[in-house]
Design an enzyme around this catalytic site. Structure first.
Site, mmCIF file in Angstrom:
data_model
loop_
_atom_site.group_PDB
_atom_site.id
_atom_site.type_symbol
_atom_site.label_atom_id
_atom_site.label_comp_id
_atom_site.label_asym_id
_atom_site.label_seq_id
_atom_site.Cartn_x
_atom_site.Cartn_y
_atom_site.Cartn_z
ATOM 1 N N SER A 7 -10.088 -0.255 7.061
ATOM 2 C CA SER A 7 -9.447 -0.116 5.749
ATOM 3 C C SER A 7 -8.717 -1.352 5.231
ATOM 4 O O SER A 7 -8.314 -1.367 4.065
ATOM 5 C CB SER A 7 -8.460 1.052 5.772
ATOM 6 O OG SER A 7 -9.139 2.273 5.691
ATOM 7 N N LYS B 55 0.862 -1.188 0.000
ATOM 8 C CA LYS B 55 0.000 0.000 0.000
ATOM 9 C C LYS B 55 0.893 1.231 0.000
ATOM 10 O O LYS B 55 1.914 1.255 0.702
ATOM 11 C CB LYS B 55 -0.895 -0.036 1.235
ATOM 12 C CG LYS B 55 -1.912 1.094 1.313
ATOM 13 C CD LYS B 55 -2.815 0.940 2.547
ATOM 14 C CE LYS B 55 -3.892 2.023 2.593
ATOM 15 N NZ LYS B 55 -4.766 1.896 3.797
ATOM 16 N N SER C 62 -9.767 1.993 2.847
ATOM 17 C CA SER C 62 -8.865 2.732 1.992
ATOM 18 C C SER C 62 -7.857 1.853 1.257
ATOM 19 O O SER C 62 -7.257 2.306 0.270
ATOM 20 C CB SER C 62 -8.102 3.774 2.821
ATOM 21 O OG SER C 62 -7.241 3.146 3.748
#
Lengths: 95, 490
Positions: free
Chosen positions: B180, B81, B156
């Site tokens: 997330s 990420k 997210s």
């Protein structure tokens, strides 16, 4: 409790965020929507409850007062917008 | 080895193939890079790739193996990420603010996964500064759900979820502040684990809400997650909330039978808020656990309804403080024109941050400002205590809590973006877990409307990750939802 456009300008100034006049009313309406949603917290009786600042109760660790980091100024300043002679440059603040 | 076989081998299968020299790390990395080149234009899961660097890491892993080194993850490529700082790689956090930021160091989690020998395939798209539940707030455009490119992947960690679901990467890192990892895992049909707060170091993980942020693994199976977490977790003195605990092998209990397991079902998670298709899949999963000898018991989390509003005081407050470091002086975006220092701050931040990030900074600034601190921030922290205490009480009656991860399957783009509060309610079942600091997990448990995946959420007591992974793994031994691959990726 609902915010006025003057409140929005004051908060934006505190947050160091420019909000244009055109955006102010829309921002106010969105913030008021969120604030009215979180308003329900006020109705909860929390007398005698200790605030929980962190998920796990830990005490701050202390370390020996010794240099542990290598000097990496050049690498860190390579990503800065503007530097000179190892210093970060900003607009003049003192006449 | 055949490509399809490799793509669906899981980390254990890839590990065996590498150990038995049926495939090399370079071959495996190249296979993933080819798939990224082919499918990423549709999915927008990666914001940065650098095939030469990836292949150099793969060659290094092959050399380590040739030199006699072994290790379960040695040579298996993965992706991070874009919230994790990666030395020499662009690290954007999904923001214009950091669009050109090349990190001078690695996050601790990245250091550990590199040490385990995992080549990096690139950096994954995400909601800007991890603020979002649909990946629509990224400066680099939304990620598309591989099961239906007209729908969101969740957020997210949406890039992580889409990349793994479409088999562009065998596994990925994610972070979870309010759901997330778990919500995008659910919406893309993956397994994802948010560990107990403090298990993975936050060093080099760009901060959103420091008392809630936790890194964790995202991969097809619970077994994959167990292997990854074993490599990711560990004490780090550079994170003041990193916990000093003995190292754990999170895969140690995977095979334990579930007879006698007590599953707590919070009545608040099974109310009218959940869509019928999600409910049906969750109920069917509970039946499978009962077949394996588990029992279910109703428990109460009476304050969990307050978790979303409490979170939207605490998380923005912490974010407004954390994001004050982006001032256009030391790194990140600086406006081209300004009148003075104050104007430079205000313009640089206004240009560098997107709308959702600005909203949260403003809310956070307001709730911490003079006269409102007690009414909002302190009150939210007291309610946080009540929410955590509910879980402590519930775990007296059960070993693991289960319910839906998300109230609905993945929704179409734009469905919730006009009203911030509607978007915030996407995380209604996941946020309480972050506030309490507990470990939480999502595993695929079926499909709902439109053929979209449904996630089952598991919540464990503090430090019970090995137990949760055991529970999830036994379920995955009896079901194959986690092995389903979207048509687009076949």
């Amino acid at each position: 409790m609902s915010l006025t456009t003057d409140d929005v300008r004051r908060i934006a100034r505190l947050a160091r965020l420019e909000v244009s006049d055109a955006e102010t009313e829309h921002t106010r309406d969105q913030l008021n929507g969120i604030l009215s949603f979180i308003e329900q917290l006020q109705a909860v009786d929390t007398s005698g409850v200790t605030p929980m600042a962190h998920a796990v109760d830990v005490v701050q660790r202390l370390r020996p007062d010794a240099v542990t980091e290598a000097d990496r100024r050049a690498a860190f300043q390579a990503v800065a917008p503007e530097t000179e002679a190892g210093l970060y440059l900003v607009p003049q603040v003192i006449e | 080895m055949a490509q399809e076989e490799l793509l669906n081998a899981g980390l254990r299968g890839l590990s065996d193939a590498l150990a038995e020299k049926r495939v090399s790390s370079v071959e495996l990395t190249r296979l993933c890079l080819d798939r990224i080149a082919r499918l990423n234009p549709t999915l927008n899961a990666f914001v940065t790739t650098d095939p030469e660097k990836s292949l150099a890491m793969a060659r290094d892993a092959d050399a380590r193996r040739a030199a006699g080194e072994s290790g379960p993850l040695l040579g298996i490529p993965m992706a991070h990420k874009d919230i994790f700082c990666t030395d020499g790689w662009r690290t954007t956090c999904g923001s214009r603010m950091l669009a050109n930021f090349v990190s001078p160091y690695d996050a601790h989690v990245v250091t550990r996964l590199k040490a385990a020998g995992m080549p990096m395939l690139g950096k994954l798209n995400m909601d800007e500064f991890a603020m979002g539940s649909s990946n629509e707030t990224s400066h680099f455009g939304p990620v598309r759900n591989p099961w239906d490119p007209g729908r969101v992947p969740g957020g997210s960690s949406g890039g992580s979820a889409a990349a793994v679901a479409a088999r562009l990467a065998p596994a990925a890192t994610g972070t979870d502040t309010g759901g997330s990892i778990r919500q995008p895992a659910a919406l893309c049909g993956l397994s994802g684990l948010k560990p107990t707060y403090g298990v993975c170091s936050r060093y080099g993980m760009i901060a959103f809400a420091s008392s809630l942020d936790q890194a964790g693994p995202m991969a097809p199976s619970a077994e994959d997650c167990a292997w990854l977490l074993t490599a990711m977790a560990g004490f780090d003195s550079r994170d003041s909330t990193s916990l000093e605990r003995p190292a754990e092998d999170y895969a140690r209990d995977l095979e334990k039978p579930l007879a006698g397991l007590r599953i707590g079902l919070p009545r608040e998670f099974f109310g009218p808020g959940m869509d019928a298709d999600v409910r049906a899949a969750v109920e069917a999963a509970l039946d499978e656990f009962r077949r394996q000898g588990a029992t279910t018991v109703e428990v109460g989390l009476p304050n969990s309804g307050l978790s979303v509003p409490a979170y939207y005081v605490i998380a923005p407050a912490e974010a407004s403080s954390n994001l004050s470091r982006f001032d256009g002086v030391r790194y990140g975006h600086r406006a081209a024109e300004y009148a003075d220092l104050m104007d430079m701050y205000c313009k640089s931040r206004a240009e560098g941050f997107g709308a959702e990030v600005k909203r949260r900074i403003l809310i956070g600034t307001y709730v911490l400002s003079h006269g409102y601190y007690d009414a909002y921030y302190l009150q939210a922290q007291k309610i946080r205590r009540l929410i955590a205490a509910d879980f402590t009480e519930a775990f007296r009656a059960c070993d693991v809590i289960m319910g839906p991860t998300s109230p609905s399957v993945a929704f179409p783009f734009g469905a919730k973006s006009a009203d911030p509060v509607q978007m915030y309610l996407s995380d209604i079942y996941t946020i309480a877990v972050n506030l309490a600091g507990l470990p939480g997990m999502s595993i695929p448990c079926g499909f709902g409307a439109g053929g979209m995946p449904v996630g089952l959420q598991l919540v464990g007591d503090y430090f019970s990750e090995a137990k949760m992974l055991n529970v999830a793994h036994r379920y995955q031994q009896a079901t194959d939802w986690h092995r389903r691959v979207p048509a687009l990726a076949a």
